[in-house]
Design a protein around this motif. Sequence first.
Motif, PDB file in Angstrom:
ATOM      1  N   GLY A 144       0.540  -1.181  -0.100  1.00 31.16           N
ATOM      2  CA  GLY A 144       0.025   0.198   0.098  1.00 31.16           C
ATOM      3  C   GLY A 144       1.085   1.767  -0.048  1.00 31.16           C
ATOM      4  N   GLY A 145       0.147   2.448   0.241  1.00 37.36           N
ATOM      5  CA  GLY A 145       0.950   3.573   0.930  1.00 37.36           C
ATOM      6  C   GLY A 145       0.932   4.517  -0.249  1.00 37.36           C
ATOM      7  N   THR A 146       1.906   5.287  -0.418  1.00 34.50           N
ATOM      8  CA  THR A 146       1.295   6.687  -1.128  1.00 34.50           C
ATOM      9  C   THR A 146       1.519   5.868  -3.162  1.00 34.50           C
ATOM     10  N   ILE A 147       2.851   5.343  -2.668  1.00 30.86           N
ATOM     11  CA  ILE A 147       3.032   4.461  -4.054  1.00 30.86           C
ATOM     12  C   ILE A 147       1.480   3.840  -5.107  1.00 30.86           C
ATOM     13  N   ALA A 148       0.823   3.557  -4.129  1.00 25.08           N
ATOM     14  CA  ALA A 148      -0.310   2.722  -4.892  1.00 25.08           C
ATOM     15  C   ALA A 148      -1.064   3.364  -4.292  1.00 25.08           C
ATOM     16  N   SER A 149      -1.763   5.005  -4.504  1.00 30.61           N
ATOM     17  CA  SER A 149      -2.797   5.300  -3.948  1.00 30.61           C
ATOM     18  C   SER A 149      -3.655   6.358  -5.640  1.00 30.61           C
ATOM     19  N   LYS A 150      -4.670   6.277  -5.227  1.00 33.54           N
ATOM     20  CA  LYS A 150      -5.926   7.078  -5.816  1.00 33.54           C
ATOM     21  C   LYS A 150      -6.247   8.495  -5.189  1.00 33.54           C
ATOM     22  N   LEU A 206      -8.622  14.449  -2.118  1.00 36.30           N
ATOM     23  CA  LEU A 206      -7.438  13.480  -1.127  1.00 36.30           C
ATOM     24  C   LEU A 206      -6.632  12.229  -1.603  1.00 36.30           C
ATOM     25  N   LEU A 207      -6.415  11.533  -1.148  1.00 34.90           N
ATOM     26  CA  LEU A 207      -5.664  10.503  -1.336  1.00 34.90           C
ATOM     27  C   LEU A 207      -6.103   9.216  -0.367  1.00 34.90           C
ATOM     28  N   GLU A 208      -6.497   7.905  -1.462  1.00 30.29           N
ATOM     29  CA  GLU A 208      -6.655   6.899  -0.947  1.00 30.29           C
ATOM     30  C   GLU A 208      -6.108   5.875  -1.294  1.00 30.29           C
ATOM     31  N   SER A 209      -4.790   5.636   0.186  1.00 29.57           N
ATOM     32  CA  SER A 209      -3.838   4.841   0.152  1.00 29.57           C
ATOM     33  C   SER A 209      -4.034   3.562  -0.151  1.00 29.57           C
ATOM     34  N   GLY A 210      -3.088   2.938  -1.056  1.00 26.76           N
ATOM     35  CA  GLY A 210      -2.871   1.505  -1.089  1.00 26.76           C
ATOM     36  C   GLY A 210      -4.529   1.680  -1.932  1.00 26.76           C
ATOM     37  N   ALA A 211      -4.900   1.968  -2.746  1.00 26.94           N
ATOM     38  CA  ALA A 211      -6.196   1.569  -3.658  1.00 26.94           C
ATOM     39  C   ALA A 211      -5.622   0.495  -4.894  1.00 26.94           C
ATOM     40  N   MET A 212      -4.530   0.771  -5.294  1.00 34.43           N
ATOM     41  CA  MET A 212      -3.766   0.172  -7.019  1.00 34.43           C
ATOM     42  C   MET A 212      -2.801  -1.250  -6.392  1.00 34.43           C
ATOM     43  N   THR A 213      -3.274  -1.848  -7.463  1.00 36.22           N
ATOM     44  CA  THR A 213      -2.742  -3.435  -7.226  1.00 36.22           C
ATOM     45  C   THR A 213      -0.906  -3.530  -7.934  1.00 36.22           C
ATOM     46  N   GLY A 214      -0.721  -4.450  -6.869  1.00 37.03           N
ATOM     47  CA  GLY A 214       1.037  -4.461  -7.310  1.00 37.03           C
ATOM     48  C   GLY A 214       1.290  -4.201  -9.334  1.00 37.03           C
ATOM     49  N   LEU A 222       0.646  -0.571 -10.897  1.00 37.69           N
ATOM     50  CA  LEU A 222       1.591  -0.581 -10.759  1.00 37.69           C
ATOM     51  C   LEU A 222       3.076  -0.877 -11.652  1.00 37.69           C
ATOM     52  N   ALA A 223       3.032  -2.670 -12.003  1.00 37.80           N
ATOM     53  CA  ALA A 223       3.792  -2.639 -12.702  1.00 37.80           C
ATOM     54  C   ALA A 223       3.593  -3.051 -14.113  1.00 37.80           C
ATOM     55  N   SER A 224       2.457  -2.828 -14.403  1.00 37.19           N
ATOM     56  CA  SER A 224       1.991  -2.701 -15.928  1.00 37.19           C
ATOM     57  C   SER A 224       2.157  -1.274 -16.591  1.00 37.19           C
ATOM     58  N   LEU A 225       2.273  -0.132 -15.764  1.00 35.33           N
ATOM     59  CA  LEU A 225       3.382   0.617 -16.067  1.00 35.33           C
ATOM     60  C   LEU A 225       4.228   1.348 -15.614  1.00 35.33           C
ATOM     61  N   PRO A 272       0.296   7.956  -7.660  1.00 33.39           N
ATOM     62  CA  PRO A 272       0.946   8.091  -8.899  1.00 33.39           C
ATOM     63  C   PRO A 272       0.041   8.609 -10.146  1.00 33.39           C
ATOM     64  N   GLN A 273      -0.731   9.801  -9.856  1.00 37.82           N
ATOM     65  CA  GLN A 273      -1.186  10.344 -11.043  1.00 37.82           C
ATOM     66  C   GLN A 273      -1.334  12.365 -10.856  1.00 37.82           C
ATOM     67  N   GLN A 274      -0.356  12.048 -10.027  1.00 35.83           N
ATOM     68  CA  GLN A 274      -0.296  13.844  -9.487  1.00 35.83           C
ATOM     69  C   GLN A 274       0.708  14.043 -10.933  1.00 35.83           C
ATOM     70  N   ILE A 275       1.299  15.352 -10.975  1.00 36.34           N
ATOM     71  CA  ILE A 275       2.375  15.741 -11.731  1.00 36.34           C
ATOM     72  C   ILE A 275       3.819  15.532 -11.499  1.00 36.34           C
ATOM     73  N   GLY A 276       4.675  14.950 -11.701  1.00 34.68           N
ATOM     74  CA  GLY A 276       6.276  14.593 -11.458  1.00 34.68           C
ATOM     75  C   GLY A 276       6.179  13.433 -10.801  1.00 34.68           C
ATOM     76  N   THR A 277       5.632  12.941 -10.696  1.00 36.90           N
ATOM     77  CA  THR A 277       5.472  11.959  -9.611  1.00 36.90           C
ATOM     78  C   THR A 277       6.556  10.298  -9.651  1.00 36.90           C
ATOM     79  N   ASP A 278       6.904  10.143  -8.345  1.00 36.18           N
ATOM     80  CA  ASP A 278       8.549   9.574  -8.584  1.00 36.18           C
ATOM     81  C   ASP A 278       7.940   8.321  -8.288  1.00 36.18           C
ATOM     82  N   VAL A 279       6.752   7.707  -8.393  1.00 32.74           N
ATOM     83  CA  VAL A 279       6.306   6.301  -8.549  1.00 32.74           C
ATOM     84  C   VAL A 279       7.294   5.914  -9.416  1.00 32.74           C
ATOM     85  N   PHE A 280       7.153   6.111 -10.393  1.00 35.34           N
ATOM     86  CA  PHE A 280       7.669   5.089 -11.579  1.00 35.34           C
ATOM     87  C   PHE A 280       9.327   4.801 -12.113  1.00 35.34           C
ATOM     88  N   SER A 281       9.703   6.249 -11.251  1.00 35.63           N
ATOM     89  CA  SER A 281      10.900   5.921 -10.880  1.00 35.63           C
ATOM     90  C   SER A 281      11.965   5.024  -9.872  1.00 35.63           C
TER      91      SER A 281
END
Length: 321
Positions: A11-17, A23-31, A34-37, A118-127
């Motif tokens: 979970g966490g911000t890295i998997a949020s929507k 606001l952010l729903e933490s852990g809303a995205m599945t692995g 995330l991996a597909s992106l 993941p949806q925010q501008i300049g996200t650091d999720v994928f890097s």
Amino acid sequence: MVKKVALMTTGGTIASKETAQGLLESGAMTGTELASLCKLPDEIEIKVVDVLQVPSMHIHFQSMLLLRQAILDELKDPLICGIVVTHGTDTLEETSYFLDLTIHDHRPIVVTGSQRSPQQIGTDVFSNLRNSIFTAVDERLHDVGVVVVFNERIYSAKYVKKVHASNLQGFESFGYGYLGIIDNENVSIYQKPVTRECYSLSKGIPKVEIIKCYTGADGTFIDAAVACGAKGIIIEGVGRGQVSPFMMDSIKKALEKGVVMIVTTSAEEGKVYPAYSYVGSAFDLLKQGVILGEDYDSKKARIKLAVLLASQDHINQELFT
């Protein structure tokens, strides 16, 4: 040759929507989402294991034990080159050190997260996620223990800590630096820890509390922790490990009841050391039976003490030296 990585999500911000309220729903995205992106190269194969989907402040020792077992299960596969754990940043440093102390395997275990969704501008999720995966398949990280990858840097789990509430450069290891960097998918390692510690958990993990020292602090919170069944207490002192003299009576009573006590320093760098003779000094605490926490911060000292109490009967100064 295909390199296989197990991606363990918690979970966490890295998997949020983002919610309708912004606001952010933490852990809303599945692995899998995330991996597909991540647009990984064909030679890397990802196996996704969704362990938890929670904000990291909802993590506790039972959560860590669940994650640890899930990792151990994946490490039974000899084709797994490494493990990547996605985690919320607020308690990432604690979970990563717990895993470091309780999993003994030569393959890399990498913990990462993000400061932006993941949806925010300049996200650091994928890097962060891509860089963690590249780190997890690098054989030069064998036998290093658990590492944290954040903002293109590789940190040792023992010393990494969150240092900024929101900036992309959210983690640092004051006084020790980072182990290496990932630059355009190329991993460079500059240093490695010279020792590793790992403990077998033979008992349940007990309650261990952290109590912060400040001017005029007394023993109220120490007494409360003991009354609530704490088996260990971390006193976050100041400077070389000094505490308020008004805490000393409660510290002595807690020690007499068998509570293991460790004093750390709130300073970002430097070690607890018996340099002064007055009441409440590190020397005074050591004389009473308090363990000096050397260069551990209070959170890491709590994790280590809890693991030690769950793995052995006698805790002494040497275990923190």
